[in-house]
Design a protein around this motif. Structure first.
Motif, PDB file in Angstrom:
ATOM      1  N   HIS A   1      -6.180 -20.845 -21.327  1.00 22.96           N
ATOM      2  CA  HIS A   1      -5.146 -21.172 -20.343  1.00 22.96           C
ATOM      3  C   HIS A   1      -4.053 -20.097 -20.333  1.00 22.96           C
ATOM      4  O   HIS A   1      -3.586 -19.677 -19.262  1.00 22.96           O
ATOM      5  CB  HIS A   1      -4.555 -22.551 -20.654  1.00 22.96           C
ATOM      6  CG  HIS A   1      -3.499 -23.000 -19.705  1.00 22.96           C
ATOM      7  ND1 HIS A   1      -3.724 -23.181 -18.354  1.00 22.96           N
ATOM      8  CD2 HIS A   1      -2.195 -23.297 -19.907  1.00 22.96           C
ATOM      9  CE1 HIS A   1      -2.612 -23.583 -17.774  1.00 22.96           C
ATOM     10  NE2 HIS A   1      -1.664 -23.647 -18.691  1.00 22.96           N
TER      11      HIS A   1
ATOM     12  N   LEU B   1     -12.347 -30.473 -32.959  1.00 25.76           N
ATOM     13  CA  LEU B   1     -11.376 -30.716 -31.890  1.00 25.76           C
ATOM     14  C   LEU B   1     -10.230 -29.714 -31.920  1.00 25.76           C
ATOM     15  O   LEU B   1      -9.768 -29.247 -30.874  1.00 25.76           O
ATOM     16  CB  LEU B   1     -10.846 -32.147 -31.970  1.00 25.76           C
ATOM     17  CG  LEU B   1     -11.850 -33.235 -31.621  1.00 25.76           C
ATOM     18  CD1 LEU B   1     -11.263 -34.615 -31.876  1.00 25.76           C
ATOM     19  CD2 LEU B   1     -12.306 -33.109 -30.179  1.00 25.76           C
ATOM     20  N   THR B   2      -9.776 -29.363 -33.117  1.00 23.10           N
ATOM     21  CA  THR B   2      -8.708 -28.364 -33.245  1.00 23.10           C
ATOM     22  C   THR B   2      -9.195 -27.002 -32.745  1.00 23.10           C
ATOM     23  O   THR B   2      -8.476 -26.291 -32.039  1.00 23.10           O
ATOM     24  CB  THR B   2      -8.239 -28.257 -34.704  1.00 23.10           C
ATOM     25  OG1 THR B   2      -7.779 -29.545 -35.137  1.00 23.10           O
ATOM     26  CG2 THR B   2      -7.116 -27.248 -34.854  1.00 23.10           C
ATOM     27  N   THR B   3     -10.415 -26.650 -33.105  1.00 18.37           N
ATOM     28  CA  THR B   3     -10.988 -25.381 -32.657  1.00 18.37           C
ATOM     29  C   THR B   3     -11.126 -25.358 -31.138  1.00 18.37           C
ATOM     30  O   THR B   3     -10.775 -24.368 -30.490  1.00 18.37           O
ATOM     31  CB  THR B   3     -12.357 -25.141 -33.324  1.00 18.37           C
ATOM     32  OG1 THR B   3     -12.199 -25.197 -34.746  1.00 18.37           O
ATOM     33  CG2 THR B   3     -12.935 -23.803 -32.940  1.00 18.37           C
ATOM     34  N   LYS B   4     -11.622 -26.431 -30.562  1.00 18.40           N
ATOM     35  CA  LYS B   4     -11.804 -26.502 -29.115  1.00 18.40           C
ATOM     36  C   LYS B   4     -10.456 -26.478 -28.395  1.00 18.40           C
ATOM     37  O   LYS B   4     -10.302 -25.784 -27.378  1.00 18.40           O
ATOM     38  CB  LYS B   4     -12.590 -27.771 -28.742  1.00 18.40           C
ATOM     39  CG  LYS B   4     -12.999 -27.824 -27.290  1.00 18.40           C
ATOM     40  CD  LYS B   4     -13.961 -26.705 -26.943  1.00 18.40           C
ATOM     41  CE  LYS B   4     -14.398 -26.771 -25.508  1.00 18.40           C
ATOM     42  NZ  LYS B   4     -15.269 -25.679 -25.133  1.00 18.40           N
ATOM     43  N   ALA B   5      -9.474 -27.212 -28.920  1.00 13.95           N
ATOM     44  CA  ALA B   5      -8.143 -27.222 -28.309  1.00 13.95           C
ATOM     45  C   ALA B   5      -7.503 -25.838 -28.365  1.00 13.95           C
ATOM     46  O   ALA B   5      -6.877 -25.390 -27.398  1.00 13.95           O
ATOM     47  CB  ALA B   5      -7.255 -28.242 -29.009  1.00 13.95           C
ATOM     48  N   THR B   6      -7.687 -25.133 -29.468  1.00 13.68           N
ATOM     49  CA  THR B   6      -7.159 -23.773 -29.600  1.00 13.68           C
ATOM     50  C   THR B   6      -7.816 -22.854 -28.588  1.00 13.68           C
ATOM     51  O   THR B   6      -7.149 -22.040 -27.937  1.00 13.68           O
ATOM     52  CB  THR B   6      -7.390 -23.249 -31.034  1.00 13.68           C
ATOM     53  OG1 THR B   6      -6.771 -24.151 -31.960  1.00 13.68           O
ATOM     54  CG2 THR B   6      -6.816 -21.862 -31.214  1.00 13.68           C
ATOM     55  N   GLU B   7      -9.104 -22.974 -28.459  1.00 13.88           N
ATOM     56  CA  GLU B   7      -9.845 -22.152 -27.498  1.00 13.88           C
ATOM     57  C   GLU B   7      -9.360 -22.405 -26.078  1.00 13.88           C
ATOM     58  O   GLU B   7      -9.143 -21.459 -25.308  1.00 13.88           O
ATOM     59  CB  GLU B   7     -11.331 -22.463 -27.617  1.00 13.88           C
ATOM     60  CG  GLU B   7     -12.209 -21.624 -26.744  1.00 13.88           C
ATOM     61  CD  GLU B   7     -13.673 -21.957 -26.962  1.00 13.88           C
ATOM     62  OE1 GLU B   7     -14.328 -22.318 -25.973  1.00 13.88           O
ATOM     63  OE2 GLU B   7     -14.145 -21.862 -28.099  1.00 13.88           O
ATOM     64  N   LEU B   8      -9.174 -23.666 -25.716  1.00 13.92           N
ATOM     65  CA  LEU B   8      -8.704 -24.001 -24.370  1.00 13.92           C
ATOM     66  C   LEU B   8      -7.277 -23.506 -24.136  1.00 13.92           C
ATOM     67  O   LEU B   8      -6.944 -23.035 -23.037  1.00 13.92           O
ATOM     68  CB  LEU B   8      -8.803 -25.508 -24.129  1.00 13.92           C
ATOM     69  CG  LEU B   8     -10.217 -26.064 -24.044  1.00 13.92           C
ATOM     70  CD1 LEU B   8     -10.190 -27.593 -23.995  1.00 13.92           C
ATOM     71  CD2 LEU B   8     -10.954 -25.497 -22.848  1.00 13.92           C
ATOM     72  N   PHE B   9      -6.434 -23.586 -25.168  1.00 14.44           N
ATOM     73  CA  PHE B   9      -5.061 -23.098 -25.048  1.00 14.44           C
ATOM     74  C   PHE B   9      -5.037 -21.586 -24.821  1.00 14.44           C
ATOM     75  O   PHE B   9      -4.339 -21.085 -23.932  1.00 14.44           O
ATOM     76  CB  PHE B   9      -4.252 -23.448 -26.295  1.00 14.44           C
ATOM     77  CG  PHE B   9      -2.898 -22.812 -26.301  1.00 14.44           C
ATOM     78  CD1 PHE B   9      -1.878 -23.314 -25.507  1.00 14.44           C
ATOM     79  CD2 PHE B   9      -2.645 -21.690 -27.074  1.00 14.44           C
ATOM     80  CE1 PHE B   9      -0.631 -22.715 -25.486  1.00 14.44           C
ATOM     81  CE2 PHE B   9      -1.400 -21.089 -27.066  1.00 14.44           C
ATOM     82  CZ  PHE B   9      -0.392 -21.596 -26.267  1.00 14.44           C
TER      83      PHE B   9
END
Length: 121
Positions: A59, A48-56
């Motif tokens: 963006h 989840l941290t990896t995915k959130a970083t990727e999305l950030f």
């Protein structure tokens, strides 16, 4: 009772999850473990941290592209990122990390002006 053939097992879900991210999980794990407060990292939290970083990052890049001068050349430059960090409230916390570039002579001139102002007081 037999499980349905359509229900994927946990290993299949994990491999499918790894395919949905493009950042290296090992690098994110290393960054997370660099914190002295972290002793162990749950695989789900890591994903989840990896995915959130990727999305950030995505963006930030899209916002910088849309707000910057890179539309003509189909690219994003450092100045586009710095301008987005300064102009957009969501990214304002990045202004220390992505400062606007300034020439040395301009910096020395502004430093001189600040010293002159302090001398006037």
């Amino acid at each position: 009772m037999k499980m349905s053939q359509n229900t994927p097992d946990k290993d299949d879900q994990t491999s499918a999850n790894k395919k949905t991210i493009s950042l290296p999980i090992s690098r994110v794990r290393l960054i997370m473990k660099s914190s002295p407060d972290v002793s162990s990292i749950n695989q789900d939290a890591l994903f989840l941290t990896t995915k959130a970083t990727e999305l950030f990052v995505q963006h930030l890049a899209v916002s910088s592209f849309n707000n910057g001068a890179g539309k003509d050349s189909n690219s994003v430059s450092y100045s586009d990122l710095a301008q987005t960090a300064e102009d957009t409230e969501t990214f304002h916390f990045l202004t220390d990390i992505l400062p606007k570039k300034i020439l040395a002579r301009d910096y020395l001139k502004s430093l001189e002006e600040m010293q002159d102002e302090e001398a006037d007081f």
